[in-house]
Design a protein around this motif. Sequence first.
Motif, PDB file in Angstrom:
ATOM      1  N   PHE A 195       0.829  -1.207   0.000  1.00  0.00           N
ATOM      2  CA  PHE A 195       0.000   0.000   0.000  1.00  0.00           C
ATOM      3  C   PHE A 195       0.864   1.259   0.000  1.00  0.00           C
ATOM      4  N   HIS A 196       2.176   1.084   0.174  1.00  0.00           N
ATOM      5  CA  HIS A 196       3.082   2.232   0.065  1.00  0.00           C
ATOM      6  C   HIS A 196       3.867   2.080  -1.232  1.00  0.00           C
ATOM      7  N   VAL A 197       4.219   3.230  -1.822  1.00  0.00           N
ATOM      8  CA  VAL A 197       4.892   3.209  -3.116  1.00  0.00           C
ATOM      9  C   VAL A 197       6.231   2.474  -3.055  1.00  0.00           C
ATOM     10  N   TRP A 204       7.863  -3.619  -9.232  1.00  0.00           N
ATOM     11  CA  TRP A 204       8.088  -3.257 -10.638  1.00  0.00           C
ATOM     12  C   TRP A 204       9.548  -3.416 -11.043  1.00  0.00           C
ATOM     13  N   ARG A 205      10.478  -3.357 -10.090  1.00  0.00           N
ATOM     14  CA  ARG A 205      11.882  -3.662 -10.427  1.00  0.00           C
ATOM     15  C   ARG A 205      12.029  -5.151 -10.689  1.00  0.00           C
ATOM     16  N   TRP A 206      11.371  -5.933  -9.866  1.00  0.00           N
ATOM     17  CA  TRP A 206      11.367  -7.386 -10.059  1.00  0.00           C
ATOM     18  C   TRP A 206      10.756  -7.739 -11.419  1.00  0.00           C
ATOM     19  N   GLY A 257      15.406   4.909   1.821  1.00  0.00           N
ATOM     20  CA  GLY A 257      14.621   6.065   1.407  1.00  0.00           C
ATOM     21  C   GLY A 257      13.479   6.321   2.357  1.00  0.00           C
ATOM     22  N   GLY A 258      12.643   7.277   1.984  1.00  0.00           N
ATOM     23  CA  GLY A 258      11.449   7.574   2.757  1.00  0.00           C
ATOM     24  C   GLY A 258      11.647   8.665   3.790  1.00  0.00           C
ATOM     25  N   ALA A 259      12.871   8.846   4.210  1.00  0.00           N
ATOM     26  CA  ALA A 259      13.175   9.854   5.223  1.00  0.00           C
ATOM     27  C   ALA A 259      14.657  10.164   5.123  1.00  0.00           C
ATOM     28  N   SER A 260      15.055  11.183   5.817  1.00  0.00           N
ATOM     29  CA  SER A 260      16.444  11.600   5.850  1.00  0.00           C
ATOM     30  C   SER A 260      17.344  10.419   6.272  1.00  0.00           C
ATOM     31  N   CYS A 278      21.397   5.572  -1.242  1.00  0.00           N
ATOM     32  CA  CYS A 278      20.537   6.573  -0.625  1.00  0.00           C
ATOM     33  C   CYS A 278      19.587   7.077  -1.691  1.00  0.00           C
ATOM     34  N   GLY A 279      18.306   6.924  -1.455  1.00  0.00           N
ATOM     35  CA  GLY A 279      17.306   7.311  -2.444  1.00  0.00           C
ATOM     36  C   GLY A 279      16.415   8.426  -1.934  1.00  0.00           C
ATOM     37  N   TYR A 280      15.889   9.152  -2.882  1.00  0.00           N
ATOM     38  CA  TYR A 280      14.885  10.186  -2.572  1.00  0.00           C
ATOM     39  C   TYR A 280      13.745   9.973  -3.555  1.00  0.00           C
ATOM     40  N   GLY A 281      12.574   9.706  -3.016  1.00  0.00           N
ATOM     41  CA  GLY A 281      11.448   9.451  -3.906  1.00  0.00           C
ATOM     42  C   GLY A 281      10.146   9.815  -3.243  1.00  0.00           C
ATOM     43  N   MET A 282       9.064   9.585  -3.951  1.00  0.00           N
ATOM     44  CA  MET A 282       7.742   9.924  -3.409  1.00  0.00           C
ATOM     45  C   MET A 282       6.661   9.225  -4.226  1.00  0.00           C
ATOM     46  N   THR A 283       5.487   9.151  -3.632  1.00  0.00           N
ATOM     47  CA  THR A 283       4.358   8.475  -4.255  1.00  0.00           C
ATOM     48  C   THR A 283       4.121   8.986  -5.675  1.00  0.00           C
ATOM     49  N   GLU A 284       4.095  10.303  -5.840  1.00  0.00           N
ATOM     50  CA  GLU A 284       3.728  10.892  -7.128  1.00  0.00           C
ATOM     51  C   GLU A 284       4.692  10.523  -8.250  1.00  0.00           C
ATOM     52  N   SER A 287       7.993   6.127  -6.609  1.00  0.00           N
ATOM     53  CA  SER A 287       9.166   5.829  -5.750  1.00  0.00           C
ATOM     54  C   SER A 287      10.397   6.618  -6.179  1.00  0.00           C
ATOM     55  N   THR A 288      11.540   5.971  -6.241  1.00  0.00           N
ATOM     56  CA  THR A 288      12.832   6.679  -6.329  1.00  0.00           C
ATOM     57  C   THR A 288      12.954   7.633  -7.520  1.00  0.00           C
ATOM     58  N   THR A 289      13.483   8.833  -7.261  1.00  0.00           N
ATOM     59  CA  THR A 289      13.778   9.766  -8.355  1.00  0.00           C
ATOM     60  C   THR A 289      15.270  10.089  -8.418  1.00  0.00           C
ATOM     61  N   ARG A 346       7.037  20.335  -2.515  1.00  0.00           N
ATOM     62  CA  ARG A 346       6.930  20.898  -1.160  1.00  0.00           C
ATOM     63  C   ARG A 346       8.106  20.468  -0.274  1.00  0.00           C
ATOM     64  N   ASP A 347       9.147  19.884  -0.863  1.00  0.00           N
ATOM     65  CA  ASP A 347      10.384  19.604  -0.124  1.00  0.00           C
ATOM     66  C   ASP A 347      11.368  20.734  -0.407  1.00  0.00           C
ATOM     67  N   ARG A 348      12.099  21.159   0.633  1.00  0.00           N
ATOM     68  CA  ARG A 348      13.159  22.139   0.423  1.00  0.00           C
ATOM     69  C   ARG A 348      14.452  21.408   0.111  1.00  0.00           C
ATOM     70  N   GLY A 360      14.132  19.310   4.095  1.00  0.00           N
ATOM     71  CA  GLY A 360      12.948  19.070   4.912  1.00  0.00           C
ATOM     72  C   GLY A 360      11.694  19.528   4.186  1.00  0.00           C
ATOM     73  N   ARG A 361      10.540  19.261   4.790  1.00  0.00           N
ATOM     74  CA  ARG A 361       9.265  19.653   4.184  1.00  0.00           C
ATOM     75  C   ARG A 361       8.998  21.127   4.461  1.00  0.00           C
ATOM     76  N   MET A 362       8.586  21.837   3.439  1.00  0.00           N
ATOM     77  CA  MET A 362       8.276  23.253   3.622  1.00  0.00           C
ATOM     78  C   MET A 362       7.166  23.435   4.662  1.00  0.00           C
ATOM     79  N   ILE A 449       4.665   2.804   7.151  1.00  0.00           N
ATOM     80  CA  ILE A 449       6.113   2.750   7.261  1.00  0.00           C
ATOM     81  C   ILE A 449       6.657   4.023   7.889  1.00  0.00           C
ATOM     82  N   LYS A 450       5.838   5.052   7.943  1.00  0.00           N
ATOM     83  CA  LYS A 450       6.312   6.313   8.501  1.00  0.00           C
ATOM     84  C   LYS A 450       5.462   6.710   9.679  1.00  0.00           C
ATOM     85  N   ILE A 451       6.106   7.309  10.654  1.00  0.00           N
ATOM     86  CA  ILE A 451       5.359   7.836  11.786  1.00  0.00           C
ATOM     87  C   ILE A 451       4.799   9.189  11.365  1.00  0.00           C
TER      88      ILE A 451
END
Length: 464
Positions: A195-197, A204-206, A257-260, A278-284, A287-289, A346-348, A360-362, A449-451
């Motif tokens: 249910f999380h990206v 999809w990598r598999w 990923g998912g957080a700092s 180290c990855g940075y990604g998001m649902t939209e 995942s990884t960008t 919305r990420d700085r 961090g998040r704006m 997966i995230k608090i």
Amino acid sequence: ISTVFSNWPWQQWAAEQPNATAIIREQQPVSWRRLADEVNALCARFHHHGVRAGQGVALSGKNSPELLLGYLAILQLGARVLPLNPQLPTALQAQLLPMLNIDWGWSNYPLAWTDSIDPLPSFNIEQLSIDNSDTHPIADWSSAQSFTMTLTSGSSGLPKAAVHTPDAHLANAAGLLQRMQFELGDSWLLSLPLFHVSGQGVIWRWLQKGATLVQRNMHPLTNALAGCTHASLVPTQLWRLLEQDADKLVLKQVLLGGASIPVELTERARKAGISCWCGYGMTEMASTTCAKPADETASVGVPLPGRELQLMDNEIWLRGSGQALGYWQNGEIRPLSDSQGWFHTRDRGEMRNGELYVCGRMDNLFFSGGEGIQPEDIERVLVTHPLIEQAFVVPIDDVEFGQRPVAVIDALPGLDLSQLSTWLEGQITRFQIPDDYYVLPAELKQGGIKISRLAVKEWVYSQI
Ligand code: 4YB
């Protein structure tokens, strides 16, 4: 080189390498042929029950062999699949599901579906009659209107459902795999929820590579990882893994990923023989960008092939492969990017030596006596403490300063909270030093997966 698909990836692999191992369920290998048969059987069953192309199907549950089969079968029927966190409050589901035009629901949990949704029959894999005389409705891969809908975890308001085609997921996967080695014979643990990206990213990598997916009970993580070459982990999972006995692992790569991602964490992993990305990604963006092999800096590297990045007034803007078509709302797909196609995250962020640093998040920024405080700046220092695994800094109202930071800490036994301000002195500026410290309560650690920062903030307010 990424694969070009002329059929559903699982059908194509079943034709090209029928006897290769598609999945390892606990210890049990499942071939691509067998997997394709199971998906077909489930398609026939869902179709028999009334599921049709274009409809919406919610799949609620923790990862299981059935949940994954459901995900693939719904796509193959030409329908929309919405994987749901089983802990999503019922009231929220009742509000969301009609807006997302969901017709059917399936769960491996006892679940109170809202009245408007028909439940699909439960099944287990042993009972699926794999009878090739069944007619297996299969939507045409190239023209199917199959979509995944993945809920975002926005800090306020209702979650939004990002809509992706299978092609967008495969394009996201292809970009990462041009950088990270993941070959036939390698196996990626499905270590994060569907249910999380991040969980769908593993799928999809598999599928992109035709390699092996491992589905196991995740506790304890060392056992789940036995024999796996790859895993996606959020930083807290890796901290915990390193506290267990990580000697027996054959892990080649961990994608974080998912957080700092603290440099202390990837350094400790390296010493234990685990190389991290180290990855940075998001649902939209499916995942990884951005991603890079971990090094001594806290950057997330550069955009993966097919993505573009731009900083606009310090905000990270992204576009390119993996991008969602939009957010689903009442039968329409509403755009999520501007007229040039940029998604405003919305990420700085900051660029240093050509690499991206996520600050961090704006929306998390607050002001204290006229000074801007970005909670993540304080959290990044707190987690370098050897006994701290996670830290959240949230604002509380203050008569004198407007707002003041307090910290909520997830620590190993032995941490003395009353020493933390002294420990922080000299590492951050004076006005950033929290006024108070709390221990993160166990109830906030359940769920996704995230608090949720909002939940942390509400909990702090209930304590003062
Ligand atoms: C970050 C961040 C970072 C995200 N530093 N803030 O396959 C993967 O890429 C993967 C592997 C392991 C674990 C997670 C993943 C993900 O996909 C994570 C994707 C994700 O977290 N999506 S989200 O929509 O739930 O949240 C996105 C937000 O998370 C971003 O907008 C950032 O605020 C934050 N984030 N990676 C700092 N490296």
